[in-house]
Design a protein around this motif. Structure first.
Motif, PDB file in Angstrom:
ATOM      1  N   THR A 134       0.842  -1.198   0.000  1.00  0.00           N
ATOM      2  CA  THR A 134       0.000   0.000   0.000  1.00  0.00           C
ATOM      3  C   THR A 134       0.878   1.250   0.000  1.00  0.00           C
ATOM      4  OG1 THR A 134      -0.120   0.242   2.399  1.00  0.00           O
ATOM      5  CG2 THR A 134      -1.769  -1.192   1.365  1.00  0.00           C
ATOM      6  N   ILE A 135       0.286   2.366  -0.372  1.00  0.00           N
ATOM      7  CA  ILE A 135       1.045   3.609  -0.505  1.00  0.00           C
ATOM      8  C   ILE A 135       1.550   4.108   0.845  1.00  0.00           C
ATOM      9  CG2 ILE A 135       0.741   6.077  -1.015  1.00  0.00           C
ATOM     10  CD1 ILE A 135      -0.838   5.134  -3.534  1.00  0.00           C
ATOM     11  N   ARG A 136       0.757   4.004   1.882  1.00  0.00           N
ATOM     12  CA  ARG A 136       1.211   4.504   3.179  1.00  0.00           C
ATOM     13  C   ARG A 136       2.323   3.648   3.777  1.00  0.00           C
ATOM     14  NH1 ARG A 136      -4.631   6.688   5.209  1.00  0.00           N
ATOM     15  NH2 ARG A 136      -4.494   8.684   4.112  1.00  0.00           N
ATOM     16  N   GLU A 137       2.425   2.396   3.370  1.00  0.00           N
ATOM     17  CA  GLU A 137       3.584   1.596   3.768  1.00  0.00           C
ATOM     18  C   GLU A 137       4.858   2.190   3.173  1.00  0.00           C
ATOM     19  OE1 GLU A 137       1.760  -2.918   4.249  1.00  0.00           O
ATOM     20  OE2 GLU A 137       2.349  -2.196   2.255  1.00  0.00           O
ATOM     21  N   GLY A 138       4.789   2.602   1.911  1.00  0.00           N
ATOM     22  CA  GLY A 138       5.944   3.214   1.267  1.00  0.00           C
ATOM     23  C   GLY A 138       6.338   4.513   1.948  1.00  0.00           C
ATOM     24  N   ILE A 139       5.352   5.306   2.311  1.00  0.00           N
ATOM     25  CA  ILE A 139       5.618   6.557   3.032  1.00  0.00           C
ATOM     26  C   ILE A 139       6.377   6.260   4.325  1.00  0.00           C
ATOM     27  CG2 ILE A 139       4.538   8.472   4.285  1.00  0.00           C
ATOM     28  CD1 ILE A 139       2.236   8.330   2.214  1.00  0.00           C
ATOM     29  N   ALA A 140       5.946   5.224   5.036  1.00  0.00           N
ATOM     30  CA  ALA A 140       6.595   4.856   6.302  1.00  0.00           C
ATOM     31  C   ALA A 140       8.022   4.370   6.069  1.00  0.00           C
ATOM     32  CB  ALA A 140       5.775   3.775   7.008  1.00  0.00           C
ATOM     33  N   MET A 141       8.266   3.681   4.965  1.00  0.00           N
ATOM     34  CA  MET A 141       9.616   3.200   4.668  1.00  0.00           C
ATOM     35  C   MET A 141      10.562   4.361   4.377  1.00  0.00           C
ATOM     36  SD  MET A 141       8.550  -0.079   2.346  1.00  0.00           S
ATOM     37  CE  MET A 141      10.167  -0.811   2.103  1.00  0.00           C
ATOM     38  N   VAL A 142      10.097   5.327   3.597  1.00  0.00           N
ATOM     39  CA  VAL A 142      10.921   6.511   3.314  1.00  0.00           C
ATOM     40  C   VAL A 142      11.251   7.234   4.621  1.00  0.00           C
ATOM     41  CG1 VAL A 142      10.988   8.768   2.189  1.00  0.00           C
ATOM     42  CG2 VAL A 142      10.006   6.801   0.981  1.00  0.00           C
ATOM     43  N   LYS A 143      10.254   7.407   5.473  1.00  0.00           N
ATOM     44  CA  LYS A 143      10.461   8.104   6.747  1.00  0.00           C
ATOM     45  C   LYS A 143      11.475   7.361   7.619  1.00  0.00           C
ATOM     46  CE  LYS A 143       7.959  10.105  10.683  1.00  0.00           C
ATOM     47  NZ  LYS A 143       8.887   9.619  11.722  1.00  0.00           N
ATOM     48  N   ALA A 144      11.357   6.038   7.685  1.00  0.00           N
ATOM     49  CA  ALA A 144      12.272   5.251   8.523  1.00  0.00           C
ATOM     50  C   ALA A 144      13.708   5.371   8.027  1.00  0.00           C
ATOM     51  CB  ALA A 144      11.833   3.790   8.538  1.00  0.00           C
ATOM     52  N   ALA A 145      13.893   5.326   6.708  1.00  0.00           N
ATOM     53  CA  ALA A 145      15.242   5.458   6.149  1.00  0.00           C
ATOM     54  C   ALA A 145      15.825   6.830   6.464  1.00  0.00           C
ATOM     55  CB  ALA A 145      15.209   5.215   4.644  1.00  0.00           C
ATOM     56  N   ARG A 146      15.014   7.874   6.320  1.00  0.00           N
ATOM     57  CA  ARG A 146      15.506   9.228   6.579  1.00  0.00           C
ATOM     58  C   ARG A 146      15.754   9.460   8.073  1.00  0.00           C
ATOM     59  NH1 ARG A 146      16.230   8.259   1.998  1.00  0.00           N
ATOM     60  NH2 ARG A 146      15.330   9.360   0.216  1.00  0.00           N
ATOM     61  N   ASP A 147      14.855   8.960   8.917  1.00  0.00           N
ATOM     62  CA  ASP A 147      15.004   9.167  10.358  1.00  0.00           C
ATOM     63  C   ASP A 147      16.260   8.486  10.902  1.00  0.00           C
ATOM     64  OD1 ASP A 147      12.678  10.634  10.400  1.00  0.00           O
ATOM     65  OD2 ASP A 147      11.449   9.068  11.336  1.00  0.00           O
ATOM     66  N   THR A 148      16.592   7.318  10.357  1.00  0.00           N
ATOM     67  CA  THR A 148      17.746   6.563  10.862  1.00  0.00           C
ATOM     68  C   THR A 148      19.036   6.914  10.131  1.00  0.00           C
ATOM     69  OG1 THR A 148      17.293   4.741   9.311  1.00  0.00           O
ATOM     70  CG2 THR A 148      16.289   4.610  11.523  1.00  0.00           C
ATOM     71  N   GLY A 149      18.922   7.543   8.959  1.00  0.00           N
ATOM     72  CA  GLY A 149      20.109   7.851   8.172  1.00  0.00           C
ATOM     73  C   GLY A 149      20.706   6.643   7.484  1.00  0.00           C
ATOM     74  N   LYS A 150      19.968   5.547   7.414  1.00  0.00           N
ATOM     75  CA  LYS A 150      20.468   4.331   6.783  1.00  0.00           C
ATOM     76  C   LYS A 150      20.150   4.327   5.284  1.00  0.00           C
ATOM     77  CE  LYS A 150      22.217   2.601  10.466  1.00  0.00           C
ATOM     78  NZ  LYS A 150      23.688   2.474  10.574  1.00  0.00           N
ATOM     79  N   VAL A 151      21.016   3.658   4.526  1.00  0.00           N
ATOM     80  CA  VAL A 151      20.784   3.505   3.093  1.00  0.00           C
ATOM     81  C   VAL A 151      19.716   2.438   2.887  1.00  0.00           C
ATOM     82  CG1 VAL A 151      21.801   2.795   0.886  1.00  0.00           C
ATOM     83  CG2 VAL A 151      23.133   4.181   2.492  1.00  0.00           C
ATOM     84  N   MET A 152      18.712   2.753   2.064  1.00  0.00           N
ATOM     85  CA  MET A 152      17.704   1.764   1.690  1.00  0.00           C
ATOM     86  C   MET A 152      17.625   1.740   0.166  1.00  0.00           C
ATOM     87  SD  MET A 152      13.709   1.230   2.923  1.00  0.00           S
ATOM     88  CE  MET A 152      14.075   1.261   4.677  1.00  0.00           C
TER      89      MET A 152
END
Length: 429
Positions: A134-152
């Motif tokens: 779903t689209i909101r899952e993708g939104i959450a993935m982008v946020k998690a990558a940015r919040d942690t500073g990890k490469v995804m």
């Protein structure tokens, strides 16, 4: 008229390219503690090249199916001296092994929870496409990558394929003229299929965990392994599978990140089996400066068609076809000009460019840079497939606000931007 080759390759150059997986693409001596979650066919394709690159020490493998896990551990032991531990639950793996890199190659519906948990646990992530269900899952993935500073990094390996890269460069140079329409498509003629009865869960398969946050249904052999993509509880059909690769190419070419409206039609006219995804579908995307379409059918691979997969870019100077096994070809409008063509440069098995994408992933980690197929890019490409499926399910057009990532004035449609998770799993937003 003779076809000429746009980028000439000698047989020696071709041989050198085919040997790339044997070359150490890793720039530093460090080996990253690497875990694979989802150890089936495609997951092992990725891990194999990660090991060959010299960048990974495999510390753990995770799969809900003992059969897949057994085959994976056997291959890792043959290819290296690594002695990875095995798990059925990714949460236990992350807690005990603390990997530095996690490869997520599960069915689509598991991608978001595992990828988010992995970056939150301190790992960089290589996650297969589509990024989620779903689209909101993708939104959450982008946020998690940015919040942690990890490469995804998302497994959109065509983003680093030599012929795709040169093809996009050709288009951006203006050689095809002004492009007003693009048409992406996959036409495969599958064999007749019949319903398969539900069965007892095979020994060694944790079916409850396989279904995970999605609905728990009786086990059916047509779903696992590999068949899940045509079941809408766990994937989004052909548009969510093949389509994401080609939507990524469209978004790579254009300066626009999303369409403003989407309309889909299609259905199940031919297939008579357990699946519920459309066996044919047409999606129309209206962008600000051009129109894009997606078309697939799971029947009638027409041999009279010049290409059965890829994208046509329709420009004022001619038609450009971005393909897969057929490379790319430009058909000029001026009949006095020669057709221009470049062959593919792909790796076996399965005709892909995973080594190049993995090398980019490692460089991104080591240099703290955005990867070629960053999660934001993967999210936008996945969104195109999800918006198409959303319109298909609603049976009408939708108006998309890409900045806010909501559907204009449509409460019913906005409810489909997420879905309820089955207990005990919680939605990631």
């Amino acid at each position: 008229m003779e076809r000429r080759t746009f980028v000439k390759k000698s047989s020696m150059a071709s041989l050198a390219f085919s040997a790339l997986p044997l070359i150490n693409l890793h720039s530093k001596a460090k080996k990253y503690k690497t875990a694979l979650i989802g150890s089936g066919w495609w997951g092992m394709n990725i891990l194999r090249f990660a090991m060959a690159s010299g960048s990974s020490k495999v510390i753990a493998l995770c799969d809900v199916d003992n059969k897949q896990l057994s085959a994976a551990i056997s291959e890792v032991n043959k290819l290296s001296s690594d002695k990875p531990k095995t798990y059925k639950d990714y949460r236990e793996l992350l807690q005990k092994e603390k990997p530095e890199i996690v490869i997520v190659a599960t069915p689509d519906h598991w991608h978001p929870l595992i990828a988010i948990a992995a970056v939150n646990a301190g790992a960089h992530v290589y996650v297969e496409k589509p990024v989620g269900h779903t689209i909101r899952e993708g939104i959450a993935m982008v946020k998690a990558a940015r919040d942690t500073g990890k490469v995804m990094q998302v497994g959109l390996h065509r983003h680093v394929s030599p012929h795709n890269m040169s093809g996009i460069e050709f288009l951006k140079s203006g050689k095809a003229g002004k492009i007003g329409m693009v048409s992406s498509f996959v036409h495969y003629g599958y064999h007749d299929s019949k319903p398969v009865p539900d069965a007892e869960v095979p020994e060694g398969l944790d079916w409850n965990m396989w279904c995970g946050p999605a609905p728990l249904v009786p086990y059916n052999p047509s779903m696992h392994p590999k068949g899940f993509r045509q079941f809408l509880n766990y994937a989004n059909g052909q548009a969510g599978d093949w389509g994401v690769h080609w939507f990524d190419q469209i978004l790579w070419w254009t300066e626009e990140n999303y369409p403003k409206s989407v309309h889909s039609t299609g259905g199940r006219a031919v297939r008579n089996d357990n699946t519920d995804a459309p066996d044919h579908q047409i999606i129309t995307y209206e962008f600000e400066s051009f129109t894009a379409t997606w078309e697939h059918r799971l029947f009638s691979a027409n041999p009279s068609e010049k290409h059965n997969i890829g994208i046509y870019f329709y420009g004022t100077e001619g038609i450009f076809h971005m393909g897969w096994l057929d490379g790319w070809t430009f058909y000029p409008s001026n009949k006095n000009k020669e057709i221009i063509h470049q062959d593919h440069q792909l790796h076996e098995p399965d005709s892909q460019n995973i080594p190049e994408l993995w090398a980019d992933f490692m460089q991104s980690i080591e240099n703290n840079k955005t990867p070629a197929a960053d999660i934001q890019q993967g999210h936008y490409a996945t969104n195109m497939s999800l918006l198409g499926m959303l319109s298909y399910k609603l049976g009408r057009s939708i108006s998309w606000d890409g900045k806010k990532e909501i559907i204009h004035n449509d409460e019913e449609a906005n409810k489909l931007l997420s879905r309820a998770y089955r207990d005990p799993w919680q939605y990631p937003v």
